[in-house]
Design an enzyme around this catalytic site. Structure first.
Site, PDB file in Angstrom:
ATOM      1  N   ASP A 175       0.806  -1.356   0.034  1.00 48.97           N
ATOM      2  CA  ASP A 175      -0.054  -0.088  -0.028  1.00 48.97           C
ATOM      3  C   ASP A 175       0.852   1.262  -0.017  1.00 48.97           C
ATOM      4  OD1 ASP A 175      -2.165   1.673   0.137  1.00 48.97           O
ATOM      5  OD2 ASP A 175      -2.128   1.469   2.339  1.00 48.97           O
ATOM      6  N   ASP A 204      -2.706   7.264  -5.916  1.00 47.72           N
ATOM      7  CA  ASP A 204      -2.984   6.253  -4.977  1.00 47.72           C
ATOM      8  C   ASP A 204      -3.230   4.787  -5.681  1.00 47.72           C
ATOM      9  OD1 ASP A 204      -3.651   4.595  -2.567  1.00 47.72           O
ATOM     10  OD2 ASP A 204      -5.563   5.013  -2.971  1.00 47.72           O
TER      11      ASP A 204
END
Length: 467
Positions: free
Chosen positions: A113, A330
Site C-alpha cells: 500500500d 493512489d
C-alpha cells in the site's frame, strides 16, 4: 466522433470484474535500455491482486466502488495515529504480497500500500484477529518469541520517537514496549507494539541467479483488532506500507544502505502481471512533477485537464491543494475519482462525443450505455497536466469498462462519496496501469511513462527461472 487508427491505442479494454492474479514485486535496481531491462541485486516476491484480470472475473463495477469507498474512509478520514500509520488490509487494499519474517522464517500475506507507512502483521496473542480468509490463503500469526532474531522495540529507543513523530508517547516509559494504536474513521482499529526482526526475500543477482537475501526491519506486532479488521471476507496477515514516512520499509532499507529511497511500479491492470521495485530506476523520457510537501499521501499539483486537446473549463479550485482539496496518486484505489466541479463537465464532454446513445444511471451512480463500435475511435482522450512537464493521457479503452454488455464510464464523482471530498481528485489503478510510475522520495518527485508492463513481467519471470 470518429478517430483515425493512428490516434487510437492498439489495446482495447474490457471489464467483467476480476479474479485474483499473480504479479511480481521486485526489490531492485532496474535500468531500462532500448526496451530491455537489466537488473542487479533484485529481490523478487509474489504479489497478488484482489480484482485481477478484468476480463475473466465475476466482480462488478459496484464491487470496485464499494472497495474504493472503504479505502477512502481510511486515507481521507481524520485518524488518531499516536505512533506509525497503517490501513485496513482486509478491505482497503488492492495488491498483496507474501513476505518471510523471522528466523526461521514464516510466510505472511501483506497488503502492499502506497497510502500507509509501516509494515505490521497480526501477532500472538491476538484478540479477534481473523482466523481464515475469503481469498483462499492461509493466515499466520507472528510470534516474536519463536524467532531467534526477533526483539521488542522499547520506549527509550530512537525508532519509538521517530514513529510517534518525535512526540513522547503518553504513558510510555523506558524499557516498556513501544506501542502503536491506530483508530480509523469507520470505528475499526489496530493495536500492538513494534518489533525488530529479519525480513526474508529472494534475490536475483547480476547473473540472473536466485539466492536468499534478508534485511533487518522494524514492524508492528498487532495483537488487538476491532471493526472491519476482524472480518474474514478478504483478510490478510497485515500491511506493507510504501508511504513517505521515515518508519516505512523503503525508508528503513535506504537508511541501512540497501537501496536508494525510491520505488516504482508497472502494473498491467487488464490481463494481470507487473512488478513493483525498490531502488533506483532509470528510464529515458521519464518526466516528473514535485510532490506537494507536508502531505500524508502522494499529492501532486494538477494544473489542467484537456478533452481531445481542448481545455476543460472548470472552477480553478479544482487545481488547488490544501485541506480537503488536491490531487492524490493512489495505486490502492481501483477507479479514478474526479473533483465534483471537474467531474460534471468531464462526463458531459464524454457523452457529447456520441450524443445519439442512450446513457443510463446504474446502481451506485455509474453512467453506462450500449455501444457496438470501437470506443477508441468514438470517444475522447483525456489528458491531465501537472506542475512541470508531466502529463498523463487516458484513452477510452482505459476509462470505459465493459460490464454485462454495457460500457460504463470509470470516472467517478469524489463528492458522491462525501461532501467533504468534493474538491479531492484521486487517480487510481484505472489510470496508473500500463505505466512505469516512479516515486523518488529522495528528490520528492513522482513521474511516469507509458510502458508495456506485460513484457516487463515476462522478463522478470525469465530472471526467476535463470533464463
Amino acid at each position: 466522433m470518429v478517430r483515425s487508427n493512428e490516434e487510437c491505442s492498439a489495446r482495447s479494454g474490457s471489464f467483467n470484474g476480476s479474479r485474483v492474479r499473480l504479479l511480481e514485486i521486485s526489490l531492485a535496481l532496474l535500468i531500462f535500455i532500448s526496451g530491455f531491462v537489466r537488473v542487479y541485486s533484485v529481490g523478487v516476491f509474489n504479489l497478488q491482486h484482489k480484482f485481477g484480470n478484468r476480463a475473466k472475473s465475476n466482480h462488478s463495477l459496484v464491487d470496485y466502488k464499494a472497495h474504493d469507498m472503504r479505502r477512502h474512509a481510511r486515507i481521507l478520514a481524520n485518524i488518531d495515529m499516536p505512533i506509525g500509520g497503517t490501513a485496513d488490509p482486509s478491505v482497503a487494499g488492492l495488491y498483496y504480497a507474501q513476505v518471510g519474517l523471522g528466523n526461521p522464517p514464516k510466510q505472511y500475506y501483506v497488503q502492499v500500500d502506497t497510502g500507509s507507512d509501516i509494515l505490521w502483521v497480526n501477532c500472538v496473542p491476538c484478540d479477534k484477529c481473523p482466523k481464515s480468509s475469503g481469498l483462499g490463503i492461509r493466515l499466520t500469526l507472528y510470534n516474536p518469541d519463536k524467532s531467534s532474531s526477533g526483539s521488542i522495540i522499547t520506549c527509550d529507543q530512537s525508532f519509538c520517537d521517530l514513529a510517534s513523530q518525535t512526540q513522547s508517547v503518553q504513558g510510555c516509559q523506558s524499557g516498556q514496549p513501544c506501542d502503536y494504536n491506530v483508530q480509523y474513521g469507520d470505528g475499526s482499529s489496530t493495536y500492538g507494539y513494534f518489533v525488530k526482526d529479519i525480513m526474508q526475500y529472494s534475490e536475483v543477482t547480476g547473473n540472473f541467479k536466485t539466492t536468499a537475501a534478508n534485511a533487518s526491519v522494524i514492524f508492528g506486532c498487532g495483537y488487538q483488532q476491532s471493526g472491519e479488521l476482524q472480518s474474514t471476507d478478504q483478510a490478510l496477515d497485515g500491511i506493507l506500507g510504501f508511504g513517505q514516512s521515515n518508519t516505512s520499509i523503503i525508508s528503513q532499507l535506504a537508511l541501512s544502505g540497501k537501496v536508494p529511497r525510491m520505488f516504482a511500479h508497472c502494473l498491467d491492470g487488464d490481463i494481470g502481471g507487473g512488478i513493483l521495485t525498490i531502488g533506483h530506476v532509470v528510464q529515458n523520457g521519464l518526466n516528473t512533477t514535485p510532490l506537494v510537501p507536508n502531505q500524508p499521501h502522494y499529492n501532486v499539483n494538477l494544473t489542467k485537464i484537456e478533452i481531445d486537446g481542448a481545455a476543460l473549463n472548470v472552477d480553478q479550485r479544482v487545481f488547488e491543494t490544501g485541506e480537503k482539496e488536491g490531487t492524490i496518486i493512489d495505486s490502492g484505489t481501483t477507479l479514478a475519482y474526479i473533483s465534483t466541479p471537474a467531474y460534471k463537465p468531464l462526463l458531459a464532454a464524454i457523452m457529447q462525443a456520441e450524443p445519439g446513445l442512450q446513457y443510463s444511471l446504474q446502481q451506485g451512480g455509474t453512467v453506462c450505455f450500449v455501444y457496438d463500435g470501437s470506443v477508441d475511435e468514438a470517444f475522447p482522450v483525456i489528458t491531465f497536466y501537472f506542475e512541470g512537464s508531466l502529463s498523463m493521457k487516458v484513452y477510452p479503452h482505459d476509462y470505459l469498462l465493459l460490464s454485462d454488455n454495457l460500457w460504463c464510464i470509470g470516472w467517478q464523482d469524489s463528492g458522491a462519496q462525501s461532501a467533504d471530498n468534493k474538491y479531492v481528485t484521486i487517480l487510481g489503478d484505472l489510470v496508473l496501469k500500463n505505466k512505469l510510475v516512479v516515486y523518488d522520495l529522495e528528490n520528492q518527485t513522482i513521474g511516469w511513462v507509458d510502458y508495456n508492463c506485460e513484457f516487463l513481467e515476462y522478463q522478470v519471470a525469465r530472471w526467476k527461472q535463470g533464463i
